[in-house]
Write an enzyme that holds these catalytic residues in place. Structure first.
Site, PDB file in Angstrom:
ATOM      1  N   GLY A  34     -25.057 -10.315 -21.419  1.00  0.00           N
ATOM      2  CA  GLY A  34     -26.186  -9.860 -22.231  1.00  0.00           C
ATOM      3  C   GLY A  34     -27.376  -9.450 -21.394  1.00  0.00           C
ATOM      4  CB  CYS A  35     -27.701  -9.081 -17.899  1.00  0.00           C
ATOM      5  SG  CYS A  35     -28.752  -8.677 -16.504  1.00  0.00           S
ATOM      6  N   GLY A  36     -29.519  -6.612 -18.804  1.00  0.00           N
ATOM      7  CA  GLY A  36     -29.751  -5.180 -18.609  1.00  0.00           C
ATOM      8  C   GLY A  36     -28.847  -4.576 -17.550  1.00  0.00           C
ATOM      9  CG  PHE A  37     -28.987  -5.602 -13.720  1.00  0.00           C
ATOM     10  CD1 PHE A  37     -29.441  -4.377 -13.258  1.00  0.00           C
ATOM     11  CD2 PHE A  37     -29.833  -6.687 -13.619  1.00  0.00           C
ATOM     12  CE1 PHE A  37     -30.705  -4.239 -12.707  1.00  0.00           C
ATOM     13  CE2 PHE A  37     -31.097  -6.574 -13.071  1.00  0.00           C
ATOM     14  CZ  PHE A  37     -31.543  -5.334 -12.616  1.00  0.00           C
ATOM     15  CB  THR A  38     -24.247  -6.265 -19.128  1.00  0.00           C
ATOM     16  OG1 THR A  38     -24.886  -7.546 -19.117  1.00  0.00           O
ATOM     17  CG2 THR A  38     -22.836  -6.427 -19.660  1.00  0.00           C
TER      18      THR A  38
END
Length: 179
Positions: A34-38
């Site tokens: 659930g990360c912006g880098f996912t």
């Protein structure tokens, strides 16, 4: 000591000796769904598919330490990664990468490569922001956020550490030197 001296748990909580990967080039990543880098999962899978026959293995260690961005069980994380990004590289049980409960393998990785470079103005701004919001970033060698990457050569030596802002495809030139 090398990375091969460590045992970790797979997604079913069964022990896996990292010695199984002797002779391979490893890209070890702490991840979150659930990360912006996912979306980096897509590029990690691309590198893995492109170079696995030459000896590359991506090792995925989900970590929920950064703003709770890896919620869910191991089974849910694996399902998400397979459905959304067709991930086929090895995934392991959730771990902690900083603090008193950090995984020994990440303690080792951080000792071998205590910091990463943030190149460019945007990356440096992101690094400053991550340092401020990370509740587990206490010392310079600590991991700042999800998707920090460690590159390990065929002898088990850590040869590089890459910031979360470093795209997997930007590591390709370094991978090629080791393959």
């Amino acid at each position: 000591m090398t990375i091969y001296d460590f045992t970790v748990l797979d997604t079913k909580k069964q022990p896996v000796s990292l010695a199984e990967y002797k002779g391979k080039v490893l890209l070890v990543v702490n991840t979150a769904t659930g990360c912006g880098f996912t979306p980096q999962y897509e590029a990690l899978e691309g590198l893995y598919k492109k170079y696995k026959d030459q000896g590359l293995v991506v090792l995925d260690f989900p970590c929920n330490q950064f703003a709770g961005q890896a919620p869910g069980t191991e089974e849910e994380i694996v399902s998400f990664c397979q459905l959304k990004y067709n991930v086929s590289f090895p995934q392991f049980a959730k771990i902690e990468v900083n603090g008193e409960n950090e995984s020994p393998v990440f303690t080792y990785l951080k000792e071998q490569a205590p910091s990463e470079e943030y190149n460019g103005l945007k990356a440096k701004a992101a690094a400053a922001m991550l340092k401020k919001i990370s509740k587990t970033y206490n010392k310079e060698s600590d991991i700042r956020w999800n998707f920090t990457k460690f590159l390990v050569d065929r002898e088990g030596n850590v040869v590089g550490r890459y910031a979360p802002t470093t795209k997997p495809e930007d590591i390709e030139k370094d991978l090629l030197k080791l393959l």
